[in-house]
Design an enzyme around this catalytic site. Structure first.
Site, PDB file in Angstrom:
ATOM      1  N   ILE A  67       0.849  -1.203   0.000  1.00  0.00           N
ATOM      2  CA  ILE A  67       0.000   0.000   0.000  1.00  0.00           C
ATOM      3  C   ILE A  67       0.882   1.249   0.000  1.00  0.00           C
ATOM      4  O   ILE A  67       0.993   1.941   1.011  1.00  0.00           O
ATOM      5  CB  ILE A  67      -0.953   0.026   1.221  1.00  0.00           C
ATOM      6  CG1 ILE A  67      -1.543  -1.361   1.498  1.00  0.00           C
ATOM      7  CG2 ILE A  67      -2.064   1.039   0.980  1.00  0.00           C
ATOM      8  CD1 ILE A  67      -2.400  -1.415   2.755  1.00  0.00           C
ATOM      9  N   PRO A  68       1.536   1.544  -1.124  1.00  0.00           N
ATOM     10  CA  PRO A  68       2.293   2.801  -1.162  1.00  0.00           C
ATOM     11  C   PRO A  68       1.346   3.978  -0.945  1.00  0.00           C
ATOM     12  O   PRO A  68       0.210   3.961  -1.432  1.00  0.00           O
ATOM     13  CB  PRO A  68       2.888   2.814  -2.576  1.00  0.00           C
ATOM     14  CG  PRO A  68       2.104   1.823  -3.369  1.00  0.00           C
ATOM     15  CD  PRO A  68       1.596   0.811  -2.389  1.00  0.00           C
ATOM     16  N   HIS A  69       1.793   4.958  -0.178  1.00  0.00           N
ATOM     17  CA  HIS A  69       0.888   6.076   0.131  1.00  0.00           C
ATOM     18  C   HIS A  69       1.668   7.341   0.431  1.00  0.00           C
ATOM     19  O   HIS A  69       2.855   7.296   0.746  1.00  0.00           O
ATOM     20  CB  HIS A  69      -0.044   5.725   1.288  1.00  0.00           C
ATOM     21  CG  HIS A  69       0.683   5.348   2.543  1.00  0.00           C
ATOM     22  ND1 HIS A  69       1.149   4.074   2.760  1.00  0.00           N
ATOM     23  CD2 HIS A  69       1.037   6.050   3.628  1.00  0.00           C
ATOM     24  CE1 HIS A  69       1.745   4.017   3.936  1.00  0.00           C
ATOM     25  NE2 HIS A  69       1.698   5.204   4.490  1.00  0.00           N
ATOM     26  N   ALA A  70       0.970   8.453   0.355  1.00  0.00           N
ATOM     27  CA  ALA A  70       1.582   9.738   0.678  1.00  0.00           C
ATOM     28  C   ALA A  70       0.510  10.735   1.063  1.00  0.00           C
ATOM     29  O   ALA A  70      -0.647  10.610   0.667  1.00  0.00           O
ATOM     30  CB  ALA A  70       2.366  10.273  -0.524  1.00  0.00           C
TER      31      ALA A  70
ATOM     32  N   TYR B 202       3.382  -0.035   9.813  1.00  0.00           N
ATOM     33  CA  TYR B 202       3.668   0.903  10.900  1.00  0.00           C
ATOM     34  C   TYR B 202       3.925   0.080  12.136  1.00  0.00           C
ATOM     35  O   TYR B 202       3.012  -0.269  12.868  1.00  0.00           O
ATOM     36  CB  TYR B 202       2.552   1.938  11.045  1.00  0.00           C
ATOM     37  CG  TYR B 202       2.599   2.887   9.879  1.00  0.00           C
ATOM     38  CD1 TYR B 202       3.560   3.885   9.842  1.00  0.00           C
ATOM     39  CD2 TYR B 202       1.771   2.733   8.773  1.00  0.00           C
ATOM     40  CE1 TYR B 202       3.683   4.724   8.749  1.00  0.00           C
ATOM     41  CE2 TYR B 202       1.889   3.564   7.673  1.00  0.00           C
ATOM     42  CZ  TYR B 202       2.843   4.553   7.668  1.00  0.00           C
ATOM     43  OH  TYR B 202       2.980   5.374   6.589  1.00  0.00           O
TER      44      TYR B 202
END
Lengths: 155, 470
Positions: A67-70, B202
């Site tokens: 889940i690449p995210h920014a 995370y």
């Protein structure tokens, strides 16, 4: 009322199969999809933000999903794009497994809460083996979208 | 799943079951803030504690508030030490107001058979290398200097901007951090379950949440609220990514103001210069300013009061990243911190010692409090932990502790899946340190020989935890 993936994932942002054959190209392909759909004001800035976050630590969550995210001001609204690669690609995922499902998330900094919730919901979705199988086997983008919509309805 | 447990801040006078094998005879000479705190903690954990106090007016109060034998007199008197049972003492703690009394008391206690000796020494003259040698000759095992301890503590808090709690474990590879959840925090409204689900990317374990006056070990359905302090452990390498998503981080440190140029301020200024920011040291005493200015090349020394708003503004308080108030007057530290924030300082840290103020200050807007009493006491308590516990941090709000434990070979918990292990109520395994790896454990993971584990524990569970993992 739990948050729904399909509230943020337009049907036209499902790309199956993807042309990309590696991690970098997969991210570029999905960023371009958002750019063509007018969901970002600055394609290059968004791409840089996603790659910068990816460099901090991989977003390969395991079970073949990344889940690449920014977070960036160049995206006025939180949006999701979903892709499936033809062949498994290396994403340096946490479980060491290659990835076929790549989900790009991008949104403005002030929409981080739903961002976190969608991240959690996507991670949770692939822990359901039946749903994961359906996502990998659905023949068309529409069929993939329906798998996700059914999962949204069911939970 | 660990059941929810609530802890009232600073439990007093409650006798817990002694922990088998670790029950110690302890003498604490001097019952000021530090001595009282140590005596209270150790007696609550089931040790046999005797306190020596020369002020007879305090005797009644001590008897009513401490689960300890009170022997009136001076710690530097051989007769008084005999009366306190020094010959059979596992741990002798000398924390009277006077350095010389602590030194003499330690020497006498050593001669009369006390097995381990800790002395607090306030004067920096006694903390040189030469003195470490002298201390060993006197039989002192650990010399504690409150100013150094508190300067170290503040330095750590400053280097983790925005954290209200920061401690490092596993030689700095694992961090324990606490953050206040503000109104705009993206974590407000997020459930623990969501955070568990994204542990793949995370990688953090929420160990506790401080909410109003209680500290809870949260369960999956618990939701983080504005005003909570969230405590977690993680791999230090993951801090940038965690800061990115959860927005704990601020700008890199550029401008630091230190209010108060006495020992703590001086020691802190010396450490801060090495970290890189511009440091301005504010001191009201002209002579002290003169001496500091001669000593520091890279620090701007300002002769002013902490309430001198014109000077603060002129010196750029609006661009200040962190304002640290370390004067002797703790109330002035709180007020000057708030004043600095109102003129633009982004973060304020105050030296505050009274428990009531430590609890109150965050609700007023002070970002972090560092208490010499707690810092000194926790340095001493860290030393008295049984073998196997290699490192420890005390959480200011609740007296909860974070322990780094080397699980001994032959322990029955080795090799069993964590979901089958009944960790004592009120405790939680944060991470497993396995060689170069930091493992964020799930229920199917297990502890291997030579692993270290980082465990969070509420105060009432400490004896059970130490027994369980030993």
């Amino acid at each position: 009322m739990p948050i729904r993936i399909t509230d943020y994932l337009p049907r036209e942002f499902v790309r199956v199969p993807m042309a990309a054959r590696d991690k970098h190209d997969a991210i570029v392909e999905l960023v371009d999809l958002l750019a063509r759909g007018a969901r970002t004001r600055d394609r290059d800035k968004l791409l840089a933000a996603v790659l910068e976050r990816e460099a901090q630590r991989t977003t390969g969550v395991g079970r073949g999903l990344a889940i690449p995210h920014a977070k960036s001001d160049v995206c006025p609204k939180l949006v999701v794009a979903f892709g499936r690669t033809e062949e498994p690609i290396d994403f340096q995922a946490i479980d060491g497994q290659p990835v076929r499902l790549v989900v790009l998330m991008a949104g403005p900094p002030d929409q981080t809460s739903p961002h976190i919730q969608i991240l959690a919901r996507l991670s949770r979705m692939v822990t359901n083996a039946a749903v994961l199988d359906d996502l990998l086997l659905a023949p068309t983008p529409d069929a993939v979208y329906e798998v996700i919509r059914r999962h949204d309805d069911a939970t | 799943m660990i059941p929810r447990i609530a802890a009232v801040a600073a439990p007093t006078g409650r006798k817990l079951e002694p922990w088998l094998g670790f029950n110690m005879n302890v003498i604490v000479a001097g019952t000021g803030e530090v001595g009282f705190h140590i005596a209270q903690r150790l007696s609550n954990e089931g040790h046999d504690v005797t306190v020596i106090e020369k002020d007879r007016d305090k005797e009644h109060v001590l008897k009513s508030r401490l689960n300890a034998l009170v022997v009136p007199g001076s710690g530097a008197s051989a007769d008084v030490l005999e009366q306190a049972g020094v010959a059979d003492t596992d741990l002798f703690v000398a924390v009277t107001d006077q350095d010389e009394v602590n030194l003499v008391a330690s020497m006498l206690a050593h001669e009369r058979g006390a097995r381990r000796i800790v002395a607090r020494i306030k004067s920096l003259e006694y903390t040189t290398e030469e003195w470490a040698h002298n201390a060993r000759k006197l039989g002192i095992d650990l010399l504690i200097n409150p100013q150094s301890v508190v300067a170290d503590e503040i330095y750590r808090v400053v280097s983790y901007p925005a954290a209200s709690e920061a401690a490092e474990f596993a030689n700095g590879r694992v961090v324990f951090l606490g953050y206040l959840i503000g109104r705009n925090s993206p974590l407000a409204g997020i459930s623990l379950k969501d955070l568990v689900d994204i542990r793949g990317i995370y990688r953090m374990v929420i160990t506790a949440i401080a909410r109003k006056h209680e500290t809870i070990i949260p369960r999956g359905e618990d939701v983080i609220q504005e005003g909570d302090i969230v405590y977690f452990v993680c791999n230090k390498q993951d801090v940038p990514a965690i800061n990115y998503l959860f927005e704990f981080a601020r700008q890199p440190l550029r401008n630091v103001f230190i209010l108060g140029g006495e020992r703590v301020g001086e020691a802190l200024a010396r450490k801060m210069v090495g970290l890189g920011p511009r440091v301005k040291l504010i001191e009201r005493d002209a002579h002290l300013c003169q001496r500091l200015a001669e000593q520091f090349e890279d620090v701007t020394v300002l002769h002013a009061e902490g309430t001198d708003v014109d000077t603060l503004k002129h010196e750029g308080i609006a661009d200040c990243d962190t304002f640290v108030a370390v004067m002797a007057d703790e109330q002035a530290n709180i007020l000057c911190s708030l004043l600095a924030k109102s003129y633009g300082a982004r973060r304020a840290i105050a030296l505050v010692d009274r428990h009531e103020f430590v609890t109150l200050a965050p609700s007023l807007g002070v970002d972090a409090c560092v208490s010499p009493r707690l810092a000194t006491a926790s340095a001493i308590l860290r030393y008295v932990r049984p073998r196997g516990v290699t490192s420890l941090a005390t959480v200011e709000h609740s007296n909860a502790e974070v322990l780094e434990i080397a699980v001994p070979a032959g322990s029955p918990i080795l090799g069993r899946p964590l979901k089958e292990i009944e960790v004592p109520r009120g405790a939680l395994i944060g991470v497993i340190v396995r060689g170069v790896d930091i493992v964020i454990p799930g229920g199917d993971d297990h502890i291997e020989p030579a692993d270290h584990i980082i465990v969070f524990t509420l105060p009432e569970a400490i004896p059970a935890v130490e027994k369980f993992f030993s």
